[in-house]
Design a protein around this motif. Structure first.
Motif, short mmCIF file in Angstrom:
data_model
loop_
_atom_site.label_atom_id
_atom_site.label_comp_id
_atom_site.label_asym_id
_atom_site.label_seq_id
_atom_site.Cartn_x
_atom_site.Cartn_y
_atom_site.Cartn_z
N ASP A 5 0.82 -1.23 0.00
CA ASP A 5 0.00 0.00 0.00
C ASP A 5 0.85 1.27 0.00
O ASP A 5 0.46 2.27 0.64
CB ASP A 5 -0.94 0.02 1.22
N ASN A 6 1.99 1.22 -0.66
CA ASN A 6 2.91 2.37 -0.77
C ASN A 6 3.58 2.81 0.53
O ASN A 6 4.43 3.68 0.51
CB ASN A 6 2.20 3.60 -1.36
N VAL A 7 3.17 2.29 1.67
CA VAL A 7 3.73 2.79 2.93
C VAL A 7 4.28 1.73 3.89
O VAL A 7 5.19 2.00 4.65
CB VAL A 7 2.72 3.66 3.72
N ILE A 8 3.71 0.52 3.85
CA ILE A 8 4.09 -0.46 4.88
C ILE A 8 5.31 -1.25 4.41
O ILE A 8 5.23 -2.09 3.51
CB ILE A 8 2.92 -1.43 5.18
N LEU A 9 6.45 -0.93 5.02
CA LEU A 9 7.71 -1.58 4.64
C LEU A 9 7.83 -2.92 5.37
O LEU A 9 7.90 -2.96 6.60
CB LEU A 9 8.88 -0.67 5.02
N VAL A 10 7.83 -4.02 4.61
CA VAL A 10 7.81 -5.35 5.24
C VAL A 10 9.14 -6.08 5.04
O VAL A 10 9.68 -6.66 5.98
CB VAL A 10 6.62 -6.18 4.72
N LEU A 11 9.69 -6.08 3.84
CA LEU A 11 11.02 -6.68 3.65
C LEU A 11 12.03 -5.55 3.59
O LEU A 11 11.85 -4.56 2.87
CB LEU A 11 11.07 -7.52 2.37
N ARG A 12 13.13 -5.72 4.37
CA ARG A 12 14.06 -4.61 4.52
C ARG A 12 15.47 -5.05 4.14
O ARG A 12 16.34 -5.22 4.98
CB ARG A 12 14.03 -4.12 5.97
N GLY A 13 15.67 -5.30 2.86
CA GLY A 13 17.00 -5.72 2.40
C GLY A 13 17.23 -7.20 2.57
O GLY A 13 18.16 -7.63 3.23
N LEU A 14 16.36 -8.00 1.95
CA LEU A 14 16.45 -9.45 2.09
C LEU A 14 17.18 -10.07 0.90
O LEU A 14 16.89 -9.75 -0.25
CB LEU A 14 15.03 -10.05 2.19
N SER A 15 18.15 -10.95 1.20
CA SER A 15 18.89 -11.65 0.14
C SER A 15 18.89 -13.14 0.42
O SER A 15 19.02 -13.55 1.58
CB SER A 15 20.35 -11.17 0.10
#
Ligand code: ADP
Ligand code: MG
Length: 279
Positions: free
Chosen positions: A31-41
């Protein structure tokens, strides 16, 4: 075995063969705002079973949906990083095109079609195929899951275990290079978990299909995987071979405490935070 810091600092491997799937430092926003994955490799080598483990809400399903393109149907987006499958970028591509590239996701909660028969559900799995071997592959699926052939009624009347088998069989019908499985153990008795995971291993060996296996049941997943990643709050915090993870004290305490049941481990979040050695 690598900690989160080492994992993130790791340079791209130069000598080993390129993995079939490479997820590089992705960020996912809903939804343009809820950051769920934060740099996943993460990497999945060709022909391997790799486990992606973590508690409820860690972002495991989001990771699978980012790979299969199904994020789009939930107003989610990969906003940073890249996903490379079989040498080509797949992030941002429509889900049906990703199926055609060879990735098939078995959704959480066995999303079979309840008012169709097993056979009809299996045929649906082959929707991208134009070859004439679909009937042979239905026989192949029945070889792995003989019970599905016996149960000719509507799929909605199948037991939980049978529905999970049908969901896996339907994925096989697409003849994918890679299957993404979201918590196949969910809601199954320990005996059925053992049976279903045994068949997953067999399918991987026989057909050479690569599998990314998402699980809260770390014990079951590590019994079939060669390598695993543990994620928390949208990031990988630890990765290693299945043996390394099984023998890691923190993994034992927080993820292998009693037959895959994590409630005990996570009940006291304060002590969990204090004790985490990998952050
Ligand atoms: N469609 C969505 N819109 C907004 N937030 C979502 C959506 N799907 C999942 N989330 C949030 O993303 C986080 C990770 O969810 P999920 O990927 O389902 O975790 P897991 O599969 O590890 O349990 C949770 O906080 C969840 O509330
Ligand atoms: Mg999930």
């Amino acid at each position: 075995m690598q900690t989160a810091a080492e994992h993130n600092a790791r340079p791209a491997p130069l000598t080993t063969a390129a993995p079939l799937l490479a997820v590089r430092n992705i960020e996912v926003v809903y939804d343009n705002v809820i950051l769920v994955l934060r740099g996943l490799s993460l990497d999945v080598p060709k022909g391997a079973i790799v486990a992606l483990l973590g508690a409820n809400g860690a972002g495991k399903s989001t990771t699978l949906k980012a790979i299969s393109g199904l994020l789009k149907t939930e107003d989610g987006e990969v906003t940073r990083g890249e996903i490379v499958f079989d040498g080509e970028r797949v992030d941002g591509i429509d889900p049906d095109k990703i199926v055609r590239r060879g990735i098939f996701q078995v959704m959480e909660g066995r999303r079979i079609i309840a008012d169709m028969t097993s056979l009809e559900n299996l045929r649906l799995g082959a929707f991208t195929r134009s070859d004439k071997n679909v009937d042979d592959d239905i026989d192949m699926v029945y070889k792995y899951f003989p019970r599905l052939k016996e149960r000719t009624g509507l799929a909605g009347y199948l037991s939980g275990g049978e529905q999970q088998m049908l969901a896996i069989g339907r994925a096989m019908m697409a003849r994918p290079k890679m299957i993404l499985m979201d918590e196949p153990s969910m809601g199954l008795s320990p005996l059925l978990v053992k049976e279903v995971f045994g068949i997953i291993k067999q399918i991987n060996r026989d057909l050479g299909v690569t599998i990314l296996l998402v699980e809260q049941n770390a014990r079951a997943a590590l019994s079939v995987a060669s390598h695993g990643y543990i994620m928390e709050q949208g990031k990988v915090v630890l990765d290693g071979t299945a043996d390394e993870l099984r023998n890691n004290e923190d993994v034992k305490e927080f993820y292998l405490g009693g037959a895959g049941d994590q409630r005990k481990s996570f009940k006291n979040l304060k002590s969990f935070k204090r004790r985490k050695r990998w952050l």
